[in-house]
Motif scaffolding. Sequence first.
Motif, PDB file in Angstrom:
ATOM      1  N   MET A   1      14.123   5.926  23.380  1.00 47.15           N
ATOM      2  CA  MET A   1      14.447   4.837  22.302  1.00 47.15           C
ATOM      3  C   MET A   1      13.385   5.024  21.191  1.00 47.15           C
ATOM      4  O   MET A   1      12.287   5.328  21.352  1.00 47.15           O
ATOM      5  N   PRO A   2      14.173   5.041  20.015  1.00 51.74           N
ATOM      6  CA  PRO A   2      13.168   5.377  18.486  1.00 51.74           C
ATOM      7  C   PRO A   2      12.441   4.410  18.327  1.00 51.74           C
ATOM      8  O   PRO A   2      12.691   3.160  18.625  1.00 51.74           O
ATOM      9  N   PRO A   3      11.465   4.594  17.838  1.00 54.92           N
ATOM     10  CA  PRO A   3      10.159   3.487  17.352  1.00 54.92           C
ATOM     11  C   PRO A   3      10.845   2.402  16.306  1.00 54.92           C
ATOM     12  O   PRO A   3      11.689   2.795  15.506  1.00 54.92           O
ATOM     13  N   LYS A   4      10.467   1.415  16.497  1.00 56.19           N
ATOM     14  CA  LYS A   4      11.087   0.256  15.593  1.00 56.19           C
ATOM     15  C   LYS A   4      10.512   0.597  14.006  1.00 56.19           C
ATOM     16  O   LYS A   4       9.384   0.635  13.898  1.00 56.19           O
ATOM     17  N   PRO A   5      11.228   0.527  13.078  1.00 56.83           N
ATOM     18  CA  PRO A   5      10.468   0.664  11.652  1.00 56.83           C
ATOM     19  C   PRO A   5       9.716  -0.332  11.433  1.00 56.83           C
ATOM     20  O   PRO A   5       9.807  -1.761  11.860  1.00 56.83           O
ATOM     21  N   ASN A   6       8.776   0.068  10.429  1.00 59.13           N
ATOM     22  CA  ASN A   6       7.688  -1.176  10.016  1.00 59.13           C
ATOM     23  C   ASN A   6       8.004  -1.409   8.586  1.00 59.13           C
ATOM     24  O   ASN A   6       7.681  -0.723   7.613  1.00 59.13           O
ATOM     25  N   TYR A   7       9.015  -2.610   8.439  1.00 65.82           N
ATOM     26  CA  TYR A   7       9.427  -2.785   7.236  1.00 65.82           C
ATOM     27  C   TYR A   7       8.179  -3.421   6.292  1.00 65.82           C
ATOM     28  O   TYR A   7       8.210  -3.294   5.109  1.00 65.82           O
ATOM     29  N   SER A   8       7.548  -4.134   6.817  1.00 60.90           N
ATOM     30  CA  SER A   8       6.322  -4.567   6.212  1.00 60.90           C
ATOM     31  C   SER A   8       5.629  -3.507   5.441  1.00 60.90           C
ATOM     32  O   SER A   8       5.049  -3.684   4.312  1.00 60.90           O
ATOM     33  N   PHE A   9       5.177  -2.532   6.138  1.00 58.87           N
ATOM     34  CA  PHE A   9       4.238  -1.491   5.672  1.00 58.87           C
ATOM     35  C   PHE A   9       5.043  -0.945   4.707  1.00 58.87           C
ATOM     36  O   PHE A   9       4.417  -0.599   3.550  1.00 58.87           O
ATOM     37  N   GLU A  10       6.380  -0.526   4.805  1.00 59.05           N
ATOM     38  CA  GLU A  10       7.304   0.032   3.462  1.00 59.05           C
ATOM     39  C   GLU A  10       7.233  -0.603   2.447  1.00 59.05           C
ATOM     40  O   GLU A  10       7.113  -0.141   1.112  1.00 59.05           O
ATOM     41  N   LYS A  11       7.412  -1.922   2.615  1.00 59.22           N
ATOM     42  CA  LYS A  11       7.425  -2.891   1.489  1.00 59.22           C
ATOM     43  C   LYS A  11       6.161  -3.148   0.739  1.00 59.22           C
ATOM     44  O   LYS A  11       5.895  -3.005  -0.666  1.00 59.22           O
ATOM     45  N   ARG A  12       5.092  -2.958   1.573  1.00 60.26           N
ATOM     46  CA  ARG A  12       3.889  -2.914   0.773  1.00 60.26           C
ATOM     47  C   ARG A  12       3.393  -1.774   0.130  1.00 60.26           C
ATOM     48  O   ARG A  12       2.712  -1.658  -0.920  1.00 60.26           O
ATOM     49  N   GLN A  13       4.060  -0.752   0.372  1.00 56.77           N
ATOM     50  CA  GLN A  13       3.714   0.781  -0.248  1.00 56.77           C
ATOM     51  C   GLN A  13       4.612   0.769  -1.341  1.00 56.77           C
ATOM     52  O   GLN A  13       4.005   1.004  -2.446  1.00 56.77           O
ATOM     53  N   ARG A  14       5.807  -0.005  -1.577  1.00 55.34           N
ATOM     54  CA  ARG A  14       6.526   0.115  -2.651  1.00 55.34           C
ATOM     55  C   ARG A  14       5.623  -0.993  -3.789  1.00 55.34           C
ATOM     56  O   ARG A  14       5.883  -0.723  -4.899  1.00 55.34           O
ATOM     57  N   GLU A  15       5.226  -1.971  -3.089  1.00 51.84           N
ATOM     58  CA  GLU A  15       4.501  -2.927  -3.990  1.00 51.84           C
ATOM     59  C   GLU A  15       3.089  -2.412  -4.442  1.00 51.84           C
ATOM     60  O   GLU A  15       2.935  -2.530  -5.839  1.00 51.84           O
ATOM     61  N   LEU A  16       2.648  -1.672  -3.728  1.00 51.07           N
ATOM     62  CA  LEU A  16       1.496  -0.858  -4.394  1.00 51.07           C
ATOM     63  C   LEU A  16       1.720   0.338  -5.553  1.00 51.07           C
ATOM     64  O   LEU A  16       1.074   0.191  -6.636  1.00 51.07           O
ATOM     65  N   GLU A  17       2.917   0.941  -5.226  1.00 49.89           N
ATOM     66  CA  GLU A  17       3.287   1.741  -6.283  1.00 49.89           C
ATOM     67  C   GLU A  17       3.888   1.124  -7.546  1.00 49.89           C
ATOM     68  O   GLU A  17       3.434   1.856  -8.497  1.00 49.89           O
ATOM     69  N   LYS A  18       4.451   0.106  -7.396  1.00 47.17           N
ATOM     70  CA  LYS A  18       4.646  -0.666  -8.534  1.00 47.17           C
ATOM     71  C   LYS A  18       3.551  -1.203  -9.340  1.00 47.17           C
ATOM     72  O   LYS A  18       3.534  -0.998 -10.642  1.00 47.17           O
ATOM     73  N   LYS A  19       2.575  -1.639  -8.661  1.00 44.48           N
ATOM     74  CA  LYS A  19       1.373  -2.124  -9.140  1.00 44.48           C
ATOM     75  C   LYS A  19       0.625  -0.908  -9.831  1.00 44.48           C
ATOM     76  O   LYS A  19       0.218  -0.987 -11.067  1.00 44.48           O
ATOM     77  N   LYS A  20       0.570   0.193  -9.224  1.00 43.49           N
ATOM     78  CA  LYS A  20      -0.156   1.507  -9.869  1.00 43.49           C
ATOM     79  C   LYS A  20       0.680   1.761 -11.247  1.00 43.49           C
ATOM     80  O   LYS A  20      -0.007   1.883 -12.052  1.00 43.49           O
ATOM     81  N   LYS A  21       2.006   1.862 -10.992  1.00 45.99           N
ATOM     82  CA  LYS A  21       2.947   2.336 -12.385  1.00 45.99           C
ATOM     83  C   LYS A  21       2.291   1.149 -13.324  1.00 45.99           C
ATOM     84  O   LYS A  21       2.243   1.578 -14.682  1.00 45.99           O
TER      85      LYS A  21
END
Length: 60
Positions: A1-21
């Motif tokens: 069974m594949p690991p469950k995706p960590n959507y919170s981590f992905e969202k946080r990474q996108r937010e950090l990228e937006k903040k950096k830009k």
Amino acid sequence: MPPKPNYSFEKRQRELEKKKKKAEKAHRKAEGGDQASSQPDDAQHEAAPAPAPADQGSTA
């Protein structure tokens, strides 16, 4: 069974990228980056040779 995706981590990474830009954009704007960004376009147009006339080789 594949690991469950960590959507919170992905969202946080996108937010950090937006903040950096956004911070980079504010930094460029504070330095007057809008004028600097238009200069390379002008330099490219000046560096390009003018096209030669089509009837240059024919004698009429």
